[in-house]
Design an enzyme around this catalytic site. Sequence first.
Site, PDB file in Angstrom:
ATOM      1  N   HIS A  69      31.240  50.067  44.040  1.00 26.21           N
ATOM      2  CA  HIS A  69      30.121  49.261  44.537  1.00 26.21           C
ATOM      3  C   HIS A  69      29.712  49.795  45.912  1.00 26.21           C
ATOM      4  CE1 HIS A  69      31.319  46.447  41.454  1.00 26.21           C
ATOM      5  NE2 HIS A  69      30.429  45.554  41.803  1.00 26.21           N
TER       6      HIS A  69
ATOM      7  N   GLU B 279      24.794  47.650  48.051  1.00 20.90           N
ATOM      8  CA  GLU B 279      24.423  46.303  47.599  1.00 20.90           C
ATOM      9  C   GLU B 279      24.255  45.456  48.864  1.00 20.90           C
ATOM     10  OE1 GLU B 279      27.544  44.043  45.664  1.00 20.90           O
ATOM     11  OE2 GLU B 279      26.128  42.679  44.692  1.00 20.90           O
TER      12      GLU B 279
HETATM   13  N1  ADE Z   1      32.635  41.224  42.279  1.00 18.51           N
HETATM   14  C1  ADE Z   1      32.007  40.567  41.322  1.00 18.51           C
HETATM   15  N2  ADE Z   1      30.675  40.674  41.458  1.00 18.51           N
HETATM   16  C2  ADE Z   1      30.458  41.448  42.540  1.00 18.51           C
HETATM   17  C3  ADE Z   1      29.308  41.936  43.206  1.00 18.51           C
HETATM   18  N3  ADE Z   1      28.068  41.663  42.774  1.00 18.51           N
HETATM   19  N4  ADE Z   1      29.472  42.678  44.298  1.00 18.51           N
HETATM   20  C4  ADE Z   1      30.698  42.949  44.741  1.00 18.51           C
HETATM   21  N5  ADE Z   1      31.805  42.514  44.150  1.00 18.51           N
HETATM   22  C5  ADE Z   1      31.697  41.775  43.068  1.00 18.51           C
HETATM   23 ZN    ZN Z   2      29.526  44.145  40.468  1.00 22.78          ZN
END
Ligand code: ADE
Ligand code: ZN
Length: 326
Positions: free
Chosen positions: A190, A193
């Site tokens: 990730h 975001e």
């Molecule tokens: N864990 C579950 N959903 C998530 C997200 N959108 N961003 C980061 N960690 C997560």
């Molecule tokens: Zn995620």
Amino acid sequence: MMAVPKVELHCHLEGAAGPALIRQLAERNNITLPETLFTADDRFAWADFPGFLSTYDDASQAIRTAQDYRDVTYAYLADCAIEGAVYVEVMSSPDHAAAAGLSYEAHLEGIVQGIDDAERDHGVVGRLIVTCVRHFGPTQAMQVADQVCGSPHPYVVGFGMGGNELVHTFKDFQPAFDRVHTAGLPCTVHAGEWAGAASVNEALDTLPVQRIGHGVRAVEDKHVLERLARESVHLEVCPTSNVMTGIYPDYDAHPFNVLRDAGISVSLNSDDPPYFATTIGKEYEIAGSRLGLEDLDLVQISEDALAAAFVDEQNRSILLERIRRN
Ligand code: ADE
Ligand code: ZN
């Protein structure tokens, strides 16, 4: 939206169980969940991103046995299949399982059973990406990496990391990612975001990843956009998640098409479906009705997702046939 065969690459298993299933598991396990987890109309209660992560961490504690993991996996894959998904990569978190008292092996055994049962009953192919959690820190991440490498399984096709992007650095997790990558597993993380384009760059500089979870904020720097296209990094985009958590005010402001127009390979994903009132089917539907994509674009997105999937080559070509035949 049934007609277009769908591929999902980004869904957190612990975040795929809705309030009804979570309550059912809590009852089966004789545990009492705090009522503050739920709204009056029986949705998960959260107000902002840290609140979401905290509700998610608490609700996932109802998933306590291998049978529970099997049931969550089966229910999710069956729902995806009913909406026309042919391939689904789910992410699991052994840290959440361990906090609920479950071993890595038991959590894996349950998920594998759910995958097998869903394929037998619904024809959907499921695979697993095991994830560590950024806000649980690098030591726990390394433990997860050790577990992944110590108990290899053909359905465990990748390694990843979710959690709060605003704590720790990618560098802190380099040893964990290097460990699984050296053992031969592809990785995703990730980034972009909750942090900006620089986080996408930093992830690519630091970790052996071929895909990025979200990555949408790469649009804030054209050099990062160009890099993603040049290095063929796939972005697992989750439009409704981004709107619901407030990264973008609405679908019109979402950069899905900017990323696509920059030549970046992108997929459509649900992230944590009940938390964001979405499903993989809805993401495809919204891409058609709100993001202006035609069915042919959506089929291409499924093909691009499959090309970026961590599935073995034999299944990849069978699944590609299934997408094209439709
Ligand atoms: N864990 C579950 N959903 C998530 C997200 N959108 N961003 C980061 N960690 C997560
Ligand atoms: Zn995620």
